[in-house]
Design an enzyme around this catalytic site. Structure first.
Site, PDB file in Angstrom:
ATOM      1  N   ARG A 194      -6.903  30.787  22.648  1.00  0.00           N
ATOM      2  CA  ARG A 194      -7.073  29.877  23.774  1.00  0.00           C
ATOM      3  C   ARG A 194      -7.218  30.656  25.086  1.00  0.00           C
ATOM      4  NH1 ARG A 194      -1.922  29.805  21.785  1.00  0.00           N
ATOM      5  NH2 ARG A 194      -0.273  30.476  23.206  1.00  0.00           N
ATOM      6  N   SER A 226      -7.766  25.618  17.589  1.00  0.00           N
ATOM      7  CA  SER A 226      -6.487  25.598  16.884  1.00  0.00           C
ATOM      8  C   SER A 226      -6.719  25.035  15.492  1.00  0.00           C
ATOM      9  CB  SER A 226      -5.471  24.749  17.642  1.00  0.00           C
ATOM     10  OG  SER A 226      -4.220  24.743  16.973  1.00  0.00           O
ATOM     11  N   ASN A 245      -4.655  30.119  16.262  1.00  0.00           N
ATOM     12  CA  ASN A 245      -4.970  29.525  17.549  1.00  0.00           C
ATOM     13  C   ASN A 245      -5.415  30.626  18.498  1.00  0.00           C
ATOM     14  OD1 ASN A 245      -3.509  29.020  20.489  1.00  0.00           O
ATOM     15  ND2 ASN A 245      -4.561  27.215  19.706  1.00  0.00           N
ATOM     16  N   GLY A 280      -2.021  14.366  28.260  1.00  0.00           N
ATOM     17  CA  GLY A 280      -2.855  13.218  27.932  1.00  0.00           C
ATOM     18  C   GLY A 280      -3.964  13.549  26.968  1.00  0.00           C
ATOM     19  N   ARG A 311      -5.835  14.087  23.190  1.00  0.00           N
ATOM     20  CA  ARG A 311      -6.113  13.120  22.121  1.00  0.00           C
ATOM     21  C   ARG A 311      -5.092  13.286  20.999  1.00  0.00           C
ATOM     22  NH1 ARG A 311      -9.679  12.804  17.526  1.00  0.00           N
ATOM     23  NH2 ARG A 311     -10.579  10.712  17.337  1.00  0.00           N
ATOM     24  N   HIS A 333      -1.883  29.007   9.937  1.00  0.00           N
ATOM     25  CA  HIS A 333      -2.157  28.477  11.274  1.00  0.00           C
ATOM     26  C   HIS A 333      -2.792  29.576  12.103  1.00  0.00           C
ATOM     27  CE1 HIS A 333      -0.619  28.593  15.515  1.00  0.00           C
ATOM     28  NE2 HIS A 333      -1.264  27.433  15.547  1.00  0.00           N
ATOM     29  N   HIS A 344      -0.313  41.094   7.011  1.00  0.00           N
ATOM     30  CA  HIS A 344       0.130  41.876   8.161  1.00  0.00           C
ATOM     31  C   HIS A 344      -0.754  43.102   8.399  1.00  0.00           C
ATOM     32  CE1 HIS A 344       3.695  39.951   9.829  1.00  0.00           C
ATOM     33  NE2 HIS A 344       3.875  39.453   8.618  1.00  0.00           N
TER      34      HIS A 344
END
Length: 305
Positions: free
Chosen positions: A111, A93, A109, A259, A261, A107, A146
């Protein structure tokens, strides 16, 4: 069907390295610091951050791989059948905050997520995309962005780009402001069709097209003249970026709830930002044009520069 999580991990770590090297070259001076970290509940990652560059005020590119015995609420909210499964999530990311207000923030990302439970088939999917947030609109930049996004999708079917573009327009929408975050791009999630290899290839294509989409815009705009007015508007509009990321962004919420970082999760936030009560742009100004022309979903592919 074979699910090769090691191949996904190798691609993601290589992508992080390629993007950081290219951004360092574009900046011409500043370098990324490297911060390796471990997650107590399982997993870890590598956060890379560039600050106070000649071109980029702040750039963060994060690789993370986390796993655990139970999915957090942000992941099961729209998939309640996954509650109670162990999970493994990995991704790259990044958010780039340029110094010159004429250069858009960007931006990206990509995953991969897999949830498993003994006695059942694993549930897996890919997600990600990239989007552009200009402060001052430029038709040439929007068209290039685009068209490059479309090129990433075209080998996988003519319906992919319009679907992912529409998804992006709908996802990156600041509902409490009733306005888009920027001019969009691509967004997809829960991709597991037609099979692992094809879905992985599409995710790679989108990851590989980020630099060709963004760097030409940076090169065109990084030396454009600007003054205090443009800088002030840039800082004001960055406030919208913060609002979206902290209120709506699924990745931010997943990271915090699992949880993760905190420093790495919140690296997407800009180093400087302003809020101003009930501010309105001057009619007929470039700032007003951003709202009236560019912060509207548009078929940029068929626009003329």
């Amino acid at each position: 069907m074979s699910i090769d999580t090691d191949a996904v991990r190798d691609y993601l770590t290589g992508l992080q390295h390629r993007i950081c090297s290219a951004l360092e070259d574009a900046d011409g001076g500043a370098r990324f610091i490297v911060d390796d970290w471990q997650r107590e509940q399982g997993g870890g990652g590598r956060t890379r951050v560039l600050t106070d560059g000649a071109v980029f005020e702040q750039a963060g590119v994060n690789f993370s791989e986390v796993f655990g015995d139970n999915l957090p609420g942000s992941a099961t909210a729209h998939r309640p059948e996954l509650a109670g499964r162990s999970f493994r999530a990995m991704g790259v990311s990044l958010v780039i905050h340029p110094r010159n207000p004429r250069v858009p923030t960007s931006h990206a990302n990509v995953r991969f997520f897999i949830a498993e439970k003994e006695g059942t088939d694993p549930v897996w999917w890919f997600g990600g995309g990239f989007d552009l947030t200009p402060y001052y609109g430029n038709r040439e930049d929007c068209i290039h962005w685009h068209r490059t996004a479309k090129a990433a999708c075209d080998p996988f079917g003519e319906d992919i780009y319009p679907s992912f573009k529409r998804w992006c327009d709908e996802y990156f929408y600041i509902r409490h402001r009733d306005e888009p975050r920027g001019i969009g791009g691509l967004f997809f999630d829960d991709l597991n069709e037609p099979d692992f290899d094809r879905a992985f290839a599409l995710m790679r294509s989108i990851g590989d097209h980020y630099l060709p989409a963004y760097l030409p815009i940076v090169e065109r705009r990084k030396d454009d003249p600007h003054g205090e007015r443009e800088r002030d508007f840039q800082l004001y509009r960055r406030g919208r970026y913060v609002e979206f990321n902290l209120v709506y962004d699924r990745g931010t919420l997943f990271g915090l709830q699992s949880g993760g970082r905190t420093e790495s999760i919140l690296m997407s936030l800009p180093p400087l930002v302003k809020w101003r009560y009930d501010w309105k742009p001057e009619p007929g100004s470039e700032e007003a044009e951003l709202y009236e022309v560019y912060l509207k979903p548009k078929d940029w592919i068929h626009e003329s520069a």
